[in-house]
Design an enzyme around this catalytic site. Structure first.
Site, PDB file in Angstrom:
ATOM      1  N   CYS A 381       0.822  -1.202   0.000  1.00  0.00           N
ATOM      2  CA  CYS A 381       0.000   0.000   0.000  1.00  0.00           C
ATOM      3  C   CYS A 381       0.866   1.267   0.000  1.00  0.00           C
ATOM      4  CB  CYS A 381      -0.988  -0.040   1.158  1.00  0.00           C
ATOM      5  SG  CYS A 381      -2.458   0.902   0.783  1.00  0.00           S
ATOM      6  N   HIS A 506      -3.524  -5.153   0.413  1.00  0.00           N
ATOM      7  CA  HIS A 506      -2.916  -5.735   1.620  1.00  0.00           C
ATOM      8  C   HIS A 506      -2.962  -7.259   1.555  1.00  0.00           C
ATOM      9  CE1 HIS A 506      -2.519  -2.061   4.092  1.00  0.00           C
ATOM     10  NE2 HIS A 506      -3.511  -1.630   3.343  1.00  0.00           N
ATOM     11  N   GLU A 508      -1.434  -9.338   3.297  1.00  0.00           N
ATOM     12  CA  GLU A 508      -1.291  -9.970   4.615  1.00  0.00           C
ATOM     13  C   GLU A 508      -2.624 -10.420   5.206  1.00  0.00           C
ATOM     14  OE1 GLU A 508      -0.881  -6.777   3.938  1.00  0.00           O
ATOM     15  OE2 GLU A 508      -1.414  -5.447   5.607  1.00  0.00           O
TER      16      GLU A 508
HETATM   17  N1  GLN Z   1      -2.053   6.508   3.150  1.00  0.00           N
HETATM   18  C1  GLN Z   1      -2.152   5.857   1.889  1.00  0.00           C
HETATM   19  C2  GLN Z   1      -3.532   6.020   1.258  1.00  0.00           C
HETATM   20  O1  GLN Z   1      -4.464   6.335   1.941  1.00  0.00           O
HETATM   21  C3  GLN Z   1      -1.805   4.392   2.027  1.00  0.00           C
HETATM   22  C4  GLN Z   1      -2.746   3.636   2.912  1.00  0.00           C
HETATM   23  C5  GLN Z   1      -2.205   2.308   3.354  1.00  0.00           C
HETATM   24  O2  GLN Z   1      -0.996   2.116   3.331  1.00  0.00           O
HETATM   25  N2  GLN Z   1      -3.070   1.417   3.800  1.00  0.00           N
HETATM   26  O3  GLN Z   1      -3.691   5.819   0.100  1.00  0.00           O
END
Ligand code: GLN
Length: 569
Positions: A381, A506, A508
């Site tokens: 992310c 994600h 994970e």
């Molecule tokens: N802060 C970033 C966004 O909102 C990444 C979010 C994250 O890593 N879950 O896009």
């Protein structure tokens, strides 16, 4: 078959492992062929943990349907085959919100709206709804018995059991039996008091699981049984274990699932827990050594914030039969300090999800290190977004590359999409839950997954700005995963790097010990290879004999292939 229930409460203090206990009971009951589900009831007033500070609350676990839930749901999914939904995570905030909305709609016909029966009825309705079509529902009540805020939930489960009958629900209470070094004794008083608290509100536990650092001797179990009005046989030792995957084994050995089934008049035979024994053995004595992975983030003081990432790394380790030493590296310290010393000895770098500007430049330094020193990299992310910013700045020469999350000016290689901006003004804009990702043929991503499509969970606001794809691509960045519907970048990789992958989603959240996520399996395998190369370099330098760890790598590759075949879309 009638719906059966296990209600799990906790006493004495928090963090005794109620979530893992519930998850382990889930594993044991599934092992008996029962169709199960699990629920978490959180007594706080937030509607969900989505807005809570990770420093306080730990990780926010995201379900397939995009609910932001308590991290215990992660344990439930990892320990069982279930995939949970929004309704499996209930908070007091949701319950009150629903009751007040009904009151406003006039559904209570002018009656006085009260905790009992309206709040408790709402809680019971939610339990009934989730348990539809299941043999057994495990309901964990968050918080500690004695807290004011958990009372409506405890009252609701008390009523629930008296409505459905004793043979259909059991109360399991988790407490602490500390060993006092000064007197050399195990102390039962905290447990006695905690059970008294439960009995005051009309709940008599059927089973007591006692967290302790040693096996409880018969006389102590007898004493607890006497004071707590429980059968000595149902006083169970919940001893500290060296890894969490031993918990189901520990309860199984004491016949906990057998006894619960008997009490619930459930005729379901256990199959044995060979696979759990196997993974515990692998963790205890990994065949192929260990590897250090640097997890670079800003929540390193509360590693609970990276629960699923850490567990997914353990799963990658199990698949590769090696031990993972996770080194949490503080991204803010990296900002000031020297990267070389802080990342010395790590054979893989992982940048997990994160929000906000703090520590961002430190993470970018770590990514640059991984890229230029050819250290395996897995970006999740924000770990993808920052990899793009790093590449844009240092390879493409777009000095002002940034994300709209961090600055109002600059070149927004990461940006809010037009329609998101509209939703943003309305107060919500996260992309949450599962989306499909198409993988380019021949890419590292496709090879690692062993197929050309996947579906993964999201939790973010910003996206890769499609206007910059061409310049980034010209300099060698590969967009290997794309959302076919939204036309958004989902995965990137580097052409001239042994293993550099990042994803907008994600992975994970979907990794389980028996279904390790391919990206983690591949990342750990690459880190092992890097580790072996480093060892080779050192040995070459000292002209000693080299252990190339060939077998270890061949084994890792085999495991990787095996995991590809079973990993669900
Ligand atoms: N802060 C970033 C966004 O909102 C990444 C979010 C994250 O890593 N879950 O896009």
């Amino acid at each position: 078959m009638k719906n059966k229930y296990i209600f799990v409460t906790g006493g004495v203090l928090s963090s005794l492992g109620k979530g893992l206990t519930s998850a382990s009971l889930g594993a044991l009951m599934e092992n008996r062929g029962l169709k199960i589900t699990l629920m978490k009831m959180d007594p706080y007033l937030n509607v969900d943990p989505g807005t809570m500070n990770p420093f306080q609350h730990g990780e926010v676990f995201v379900t397939e349907d995009g609910a932001e839930t308590d991290l215990d749901l992660g344990h439930y999914e990892r320990f069982t085959n279930v995939y949970l939904k929004r309704e499996n995570s209930v908070t007091a905030g949701q319950v009150y919100e629903a009751v007040i909305a009904k009151e406003r709609r006039g559904e209570y016909l002018g009656g006085t709206v009260q905790v009992i029966p309206h709040i408790t009825d709402e809680i019971k309705d939610r339990i009934r709804k989730v348990s539809r079509g299941k043999d057994l529902t495990i309901v964990e009540i968050g918080g500690t018995v004695g807290d004011i805020e958990s009372l409506p939930f405890l009252e609701a489960i008390r009523q629930f059991r008296s409505e459905i009958g004793e043979e259909n629900a059991v109360f399991v209470h988790l407490t602490l039996v500390p060993y006092l070094g000064v007197s050399g004794e195990l102390k039962t008083k905290p447990t006695q008091h905690s059970v008294q608290k439960l009995r005051e509100i009309g709940i008599q536990p059927d089973f007591l699981l006692c967290r302790t650092d040693r096996i409880l001797p018969q006389d102590i179990r007898g004493k607890i049984a006497l004071f707590c009005n429980i059968k000595a046989d149902n006083v169970v030792t919940a001893k500290d274990v060296s890894n969490i995957y031993e918990v189901p084994l520990m309860f199984y050995e004491q016949g906990v699932d057998e006894k619960i089934c008997k009490k619930l008049r459930l005729k379901a035979r256990a199959k044995g827990l060979h696979k759990w024994a196997q993974i515990s053995a692998t963790i205890a004595a990994p065949k192929y050594g260990q590897v250090d992975i640097g997890v670079v983030g800003k929540y390193v003081d509360l590693t609970e914030s990276y629960k699923s990432v850490t567990e997914a790394l353990v799963h990658g380790g199990i698949a590769n039969q090696c031990k993972i030493n996770v080194r949490y590296v503080d991204s803010e310290q990296l900002e000031q300090g020297d990267v070389e010393t802080q990342l010395a000895g790590v054979s893989g770098i992982l940048v997990p999800g994160g929000f906000g500007l703090r520590g961002v430049e430190g993470k970018i330094k770590a990514i640059e290190w991984a890229r230029t020193k050819r250290v395996p990299y897995l970006g999740i992310c924000i770990g993808l977004q920052l990899a793009i910013i790093e590449f844009a700045r240092h390879v493409c020469g777009i000095q002002k590359a940034t994300s709209r999350e961090f600055s109002n000016t600059g070149e927004f290689v990461i940006d809010l999409m037009e329609d998101q901006r509209r939703v943003e003004r309305l107060g919500g804009s996260m992309r949450l839950g599962s989306y499909v990702c198409k993988l380019s043929a021949q890419s590292l991503a496709a090879r690692t997954y062993g197929r050309n499509e996947t579906s993964e969970r999201h939790r973010h606001r910003y996206e890769v700005n499609n206007h910059y794809l061409a310049p980034l691509e010209n300099y060698g960045l590969v967009f290997s995963g794309v959302d076919p519907g939204l036309k958004l970048v989902e995965m990137i990789e580097l052409k001239d790097h042994p293993w550099f992958l990042a994803c907008q989603f994600h992975p994970e959240f979907k990794s389980k010990p028996f279904l390790p996520h391919p990206l983690f399996v591949g990342f750990v395998a690459a880190s092992l290879r890097f580790n072996a190369q480093q060892a080779k370099k050192i040995t070459n330098a000292s002209k000693g004999k080299i252990n190339t760890k060939k077998n270890s790598l061949a084994q890792s590759m085999m495991k990787m292939r095996a995991s590809r075949e079973v990993y669900p879309r």
